[in-house]
Design a protein around this motif. Structure first.
Motif, PDB file in Angstrom:
ATOM      1  N   SER A 291       6.567   2.894   3.778  1.00 60.42           N
ATOM      2  CA  SER A 291       7.000   1.743   2.977  1.00 60.42           C
ATOM      3  C   SER A 291       8.467   1.922   2.577  1.00 60.42           C
ATOM      4  O   SER A 291       8.815   2.847   1.841  1.00 60.42           O
ATOM      5  N   THR A 349       4.993  -5.053   2.223  1.00 64.99           N
ATOM      6  CA  THR A 349       4.013  -3.997   1.938  1.00 64.99           C
ATOM      7  C   THR A 349       2.723  -4.560   1.338  1.00 64.99           C
ATOM      8  O   THR A 349       1.619  -4.231   1.800  1.00 64.99           O
ATOM      9  N   ILE A 353      -1.008  -4.373   3.176  1.00 62.19           N
ATOM     10  CA  ILE A 353      -2.118  -3.599   2.595  1.00 62.19           C
ATOM     11  C   ILE A 353      -3.393  -4.450   2.606  1.00 62.19           C
ATOM     12  O   ILE A 353      -4.468  -4.006   3.035  1.00 62.19           O
ATOM     13  N   LEU A 364      -5.444   5.131   3.620  1.00 62.89           N
ATOM     14  CA  LEU A 364      -4.000   4.904   3.790  1.00 62.89           C
ATOM     15  C   LEU A 364      -3.211   6.002   3.089  1.00 62.89           C
ATOM     16  O   LEU A 364      -3.517   6.360   1.950  1.00 62.89           O
ATOM     17  N   ALA A 366       0.549   6.379   1.834  1.00 57.11           N
ATOM     18  CA  ALA A 366       1.850   5.708   1.657  1.00 57.11           C
ATOM     19  C   ALA A 366       2.980   6.736   1.728  1.00 57.11           C
ATOM     20  O   ALA A 366       2.903   7.792   1.106  1.00 57.11           O
ATOM     21  N   TYR A 386       0.478  -0.950  -5.835  1.00 58.30           N
ATOM     22  CA  TYR A 386      -0.060  -0.972  -4.470  1.00 58.30           C
ATOM     23  C   TYR A 386      -1.373  -0.210  -4.361  1.00 58.30           C
ATOM     24  O   TYR A 386      -2.250  -0.568  -3.584  1.00 58.30           O
ATOM     25  N   ALA A 390      -4.673  -1.871  -2.964  1.00 57.52           N
ATOM     26  CA  ALA A 390      -5.363  -1.267  -1.824  1.00 57.52           C
ATOM     27  C   ALA A 390      -6.845  -1.093  -2.143  1.00 57.52           C
ATOM     28  O   ALA A 390      -7.714  -1.460  -1.331  1.00 57.52           O
ATOM     29  N   TRP A 398      -6.805   6.537  -0.885  1.00 60.29           N
ATOM     30  CA  TRP A 398      -5.375   6.215  -1.009  1.00 60.29           C
ATOM     31  C   TRP A 398      -4.612   7.479  -1.381  1.00 60.29           C
ATOM     32  O   TRP A 398      -5.049   8.248  -2.241  1.00 60.29           O
TER      33      TRP A 398
END
Ligand SMILES: C=CC1=C(C)c2cc3[nH]c(cc4nc(cc5[nH]c(cc1n2)c(C)c5CCC(=O)O)C(CCC(=O)O)=C4C)c(C)c3C=C
Ligand SMILES: [Fe+2]
Length: 476
Positions: A291, A349, A353, A364, A366, A386, A390, A398
């Motif tokens: 990102s 972004t 997502i 994910l 990041a 985020y 997510a 995450w």
């Protein structure tokens, strides 16, 4: 054929009628005229791997020579390529010179009271809000308006990360670590921090450089990739100072515009990613989500900002490094932190997502990619906004790679970069002011026309609340 003539040949074989952004694709660059100055300004500095809106004097080199560029040097009046890192050269420099390294960064508010004036400085920058020449006189009133409207949202974000930006503290730590790493490589240098939008401002750092009687200066932006809005803006400010201030006449200066393709940086990023992947229960299935901070599309498509090309190149170099270590995870690149009513680089972004969640992606990682220290967009936007998005979108696992901050392999590579830049430092010639001053070109008719158009635009901005609401509510 020696390397200078080989470069000249390469230069002449490049198409000249392409937009700058196209010419830059997959090429490494060195050029000597650093600044977006007009051809009639007698101003020359040596730069590495770079871009500027002045498109002359560009030297193109094939991809495979990329690393050689950063590590070696021949020089002539117009070009300078570093050929080998010579420790004797470092020695002679330490004896005869007082070397300064100026770290450029964006700056951030120290506390919540600083937020609105910090935002004002940011939006008053013509490299952040790029108004047509005719409307330049609206820059400051617009900056005032947008900063006041945006301040409540920004304050909330800064409040959630402790009431201020961690940027100065981390940049100072990086400066200290860089000084030590240089000492280990036998170079004594004074390190200065120059922020673009908050204390210590670039101008303050320059005053200190003068007081300390620095005799050779390396300028190192702490942005791996070049953008007009970041390194470009700080370099423009420096350009103005160098042009006006006699101290800099004849002072050897080397400006490093971008350095994302350095092995040390790429490997340090790959180390952090590899380590973080192991914290997932199913590390092979994790998608690596790069990102980057966004920029408006017009920067790339109209102004020739190489930011997008450099970002994509940077991601592919990191992925290549990971693959060479047997890490074969899938990856994507998206852009965050857009502000205002215009189109920014895509994919966004937040939208990506949600899309990935809908496609059934479960894990994910990041990776903030455009900046080398923790800041509001890692600590608040990625870690809070985020992450929440997510999890709501069906992502179950995450994670986020920490910023490089003072990672020793990274700082050590920055130290090598500084040492490699030293032989390319070139004296600055002062500009002839008579040709460089835009104000000279104004006549009274132009002024009247500007005032008229400006009033119309100001009217639209003030009386169309939806337009302003976009600044207030956009996702940064
Ligand atoms: C490579 C990094 C960055 C690019 C490119 C960039 C472009 C850019 N930014 C804005 C607007 C804002 N940026 C803000 C803060 C901010 N931006 C970056 C990095 C890049 N910006 C950093 C490191 C920071 C500071 C973070 C901190 O910790 O203090 C802000 C203020 C934050 C807020 O919430 O309001 C704004 C606004 C534009 C318009 C732009 C390109 C044109
Ligand atoms: Fe920004």
């Amino acid at each position: 054929m020696d390397s200078i003539s080989m470069q000249t040949k390469l230069l002449s074989s490049q198409p000249t009628n392409l937009p700058i952004s196209h010419k830059f694709t997959n090429l490494s660059r060195i050029k000597t005229c650093a600044f977006p100055v007009r051809d009639d300004c007698s101003f020359k500095l040596v730069l590495h791997q770079n871009y500027s809106s002045a498109s002359h004097n560009l030297i193109y080199l094939p991809q495979r020579r990329r690393h050689a560029i950063a590590t070696n040097a021949h020089s002539s009046a117009d070009t300078c390529i570093i050929d080998k890192y010579d420790s004797d050269q470092v020695h002679s420099i330490t004896k005869q010179e007082r070397v300064g390294v100026l770290l450029l960064n964006l700056g951030g508010p120290d506390n919540l009271d600083d937020v609105q004036p910090f935002l004002y400085n940011l939006f008053a920058d013509p490299d952040i809000i790029r108004l047509p020449r005719l409307f330049k006189f609206l820059q400051k009133p617009l900056a005032k308006l947008i900063s006041v409207l945006r301040a409540p949202k920004s304050k909330e974000a800064y409040a959630s990360i402790g009431g201020g930006s961690p940027l100065l503290r981390i940049t100072n730590e990086q400066a200290e670590a860089l000084k030590k790493a240089l000492q280990e490589k036998k170079l004594h240098a004074d390190i200065y921090v120059g922020m673009r939008y908050w204390h210590p401002f670039t101008e303050e750092a320059i005053d200190q450089i003068k007081k300390d009687h620095i005799t050779k200066l390396v300028i190192l932006p702490l942005y791996p990739q070049f953008s007009i809005s970041t390194s470009g803006s700080s370099i423009r400010v420096l350009n103005d100072i160098f042009r006006e201030d006699g101290y800099f006449e004849g002072l050897p200066i080397s400006i490093i515009e971008s350095w994302y393709q350095r092995d040390g940086y790429i490997k340090s990023m790959a180390d952090l990613i590899q380590k973080e992947l192991l914290s997932f229960p199913n590390s092979d299935e994790v998608m690596i989500f790069f990102s980057a901070h966004g920029v408006p599309v017009s920067y790339v498509e109209e102004a020739g900002d190489p930011y997008k090309v450099q970002m994509e190149d940077c991601v592919s170099l990191i992925i290549h490094e990971l693959k060479s270590r047997g890490v074969k995870n899938s990856h994507v690149l998206a852009y965050q932190s857009r502000v205002g009513p215009v189109q920014w680089l895509k994919p966004y972004t937040d939208e990506l997502i949600v899309e990935l969640g809908q496609q059934g992606v479960k894990s994910l990682l990041a990776v903030p990619i455009s900046f080398v220290s923790e800041h509001i967009e890692t600590l608040e936007e990625i870690d809070m906004e985020y992450k929440e998005l997510a999890l709501e979108s069906g992502i179950e696992n995450w994670g986020r790679v920490p910023a490089l901050n003072c990672t020793s392999s990274f700082i050590s590579d920055l130290a090598s970069l500084v040492i490699e830049a030293l032989p390319t430092a070139t004296a600055v010639a002062r500009a002839r002011n008579n040709n460089c001053n835009d104000k000279d070109e104004l006549d009274i008719m132009q002024y009247v026309v500007k005032m008229l158009f400006g009033s119309v635009i100001a009217f639209f901005l003030l009386f169309f609340p939806r337009l302003l609401a976009l600044f207030r509510n956009s996702s940064l």
